[in-house]
Design an enzyme around this catalytic site. Sequence first.
Site, PDB file in Angstrom:
ATOM      1  N   THR A 295       2.500 -10.204   9.815  1.00 32.67           N
ATOM      2  CA  THR A 295       1.361  -9.957   8.928  1.00 32.67           C
ATOM      3  C   THR A 295       1.900  -9.981   7.512  1.00 32.67           C
ATOM      4  O   THR A 295       2.727  -9.161   7.132  1.00 32.67           O
ATOM      5  CB  THR A 295       0.703  -8.605   9.236  1.00 32.67           C
ATOM      6  OG1 THR A 295       0.125  -8.679  10.545  1.00 32.67           O
ATOM      7  CG2 THR A 295      -0.400  -8.294   8.230  1.00 32.67           C
TER       8      THR A 295
ATOM      9  N   LYS B 297      -6.481 -11.514   9.231  1.00 30.83           N
ATOM     10  CA  LYS B 297      -5.809 -10.253   9.561  1.00 30.83           C
ATOM     11  C   LYS B 297      -6.144  -9.182   8.527  1.00 30.83           C
ATOM     12  O   LYS B 297      -6.291  -8.001   8.854  1.00 30.83           O
ATOM     13  CB  LYS B 297      -4.291 -10.477   9.655  1.00 30.83           C
ATOM     14  CG  LYS B 297      -3.462  -9.225   9.990  1.00 30.83           C
ATOM     15  CD  LYS B 297      -3.705  -8.708  11.414  1.00 30.83           C
ATOM     16  CE  LYS B 297      -3.043  -7.367  11.697  1.00 30.83           C
ATOM     17  NZ  LYS B 297      -1.613  -7.441  11.999  1.00 30.83           N
TER      18      LYS B 297
ATOM     19  N   LYS C 233       1.845  -1.314   4.234  1.00 36.35           N
ATOM     20  CA  LYS C 233       2.235  -2.664   3.804  1.00 36.35           C
ATOM     21  C   LYS C 233       1.039  -3.618   3.906  1.00 36.35           C
ATOM     22  O   LYS C 233       0.706  -4.339   2.968  1.00 36.35           O
ATOM     23  CB  LYS C 233       3.401  -3.148   4.681  1.00 36.35           C
ATOM     24  CG  LYS C 233       3.980  -4.492   4.340  1.00 36.35           C
ATOM     25  CD  LYS C 233       3.523  -5.625   5.264  1.00 36.35           C
ATOM     26  CE  LYS C 233       3.993  -5.488   6.696  1.00 36.35           C
ATOM     27  NZ  LYS C 233       3.548  -6.630   7.537  1.00 36.35           N
TER      28      LYS C 233
END
Lengths: 294, 294
Positions: free
Chosen positions: A102, A177, A245
């Site tokens: 990701t 995502k 993150k």
Amino acid sequence: MQRSQGNSTVGFIGLGVMGKSMAGHLLKAGYPLIVYNRTKAKARELLGEGAVWADSADELAVKCQVIITMIGNPKDVEAIYFGTEGLIENAQEGTYLIDMTTSSPKLAVQIGQAAKAKGLYAIDAPVSGGEGGARAASLTIMAGGDEAAFNAVLPILKQMGNNIVLQGPCGAGQHTKMCNQIAVAASMLGVCEAMAYAKKSVLDPKRVLQSIETGTAGSWVMSNLAPRMLVGDFSPGFHIKHFIKDMRIALESAEAMGLETPALKTALKLYQELADQGEGDSGTLALFKSYCRC
Amino acid sequence: MQRSQGNSTVGFIGLGVMGKSMAGHLLKAGYPLIVYNRTKAKARELLGEGAVWADSADELAVKCQVIITMIGNPKDVEAIYFGTEGLIENAQEGTYLIDMTTSSPKLAVQIGQAAKAKGLYAIDAPVSGGEGGARAASLTIMAGGDEAAFNAVLPILKQMGNNIVLQGPCGAGQHTKMCNQIAVAASMLGVCEAMAYAKKSVLDPKRVLQSIETGTAGSWVMSNLAPRMLVGDFSPGFHIKHFIKDMRIALESAEAMGLETPALKTALKLYQELADQGEGDSGTLALFKSYCRC
């Protein structure tokens, strides 16, 4: 030439909890597998099962027709793909580069352009489904890239996931995502607020779930994480530090598009506070602690 | 004496879109039904089916063993229950007073105390499931009150809903509904943010749903409302003005408990802005418009 990658040698970089399971499925499916990881010890099991070790990303790059990366964060991705020792410089023409980390949509676009200029095919293909999904080969895979390239590597992706959708050009997988993480972040807030309200009032939160989880308030987070929050089980399915993150990438990306995301911002702020208090390695469901301290 | 209310005369006050369907189910189940509503015209259909009209709440009160209220907001509830013409003053001893309005938990406690002092049984029993659930008699009913009183009226509640849980003493039903609305509010934020992100980036939001709705990001709101948002169908299932009323009660109640609810606050602020722009009668899914204007 684009063709089915049935007999290709696959390189796998990044053998963390997710990557190890994912690479293992490829090996079991019969793909010749070359692996590289910063810490070699994490490759031991796969090497025992027939995977071949490479001492560096560039050594791996020259030997593979398909290279999968599943690493920490955009900075790591950038380091692996770019530079004289990077995948783009060292992969053979026609190689498929699949980043399943990701990572930043913007970086995925940059990798796509650099890859194309060298006759390589880049696909961003981040996943959801966590460790359980990686083990069960039931990951959701959100892909971005050229359609022909996607179709060529689809048999490989199918070894790891079962909901695999090409979302658009390079970057589209990462953007998708981000949509996922934005919705999860708000769900976490809502479930924690609702459960904290239940706990603070006269209610039995578990009984509250019986009333609300099957209706309009229902969500995956409510059904799967609320019961664990309520018994104080904050062990990680997904680590807070990794979620932070992801949310930072999402926020940066939203801001670049001029999109206000107040729920995402609120979630990021609360999670950052938790990380500052030493909860970075806890599961995301530890957000409940923030609410119960009020 | 508490007993099954199988042959009781039921009074129903509040024949809006929800109340009309709910009262209709009781009539069909064979309960003698007396109805009262501010606007008599809304009772026409039920009167044609055998319901009896009462000219006021107190006229209704003296004739019924069970009285159900499904009205606008806490102020209306207060007016119907208290005062010389109110239900508590005029109901016969042993009457069951069931408030199915989404209203203030604090008020539900006050009604419970006042009712008890007069030998009445008060139950707060707000619902979720909307107009569709009311029509299909498939509402979720979240109840607060004494267990014996709850059991006595359960056969009546079962005519209107199918997920009926006693959550605790008086007020617990309303508190549970607040938990529901808090979680819905955050889901609305998350789904709108995710879909707005999808729309602003390179993505096809409908295809994004294919990737994310079955996983960790999934929710009732995402599966049921996002597809309607994306085609610009903002017609009400649930009105913004009513959601604002509920969220205000939730926020007031949370603040009284010293609980911070940042997601709820954010949702209330955005919905209030929409109402100020004339969207109060739109469905809650019109929140998507706020995000798309950014």
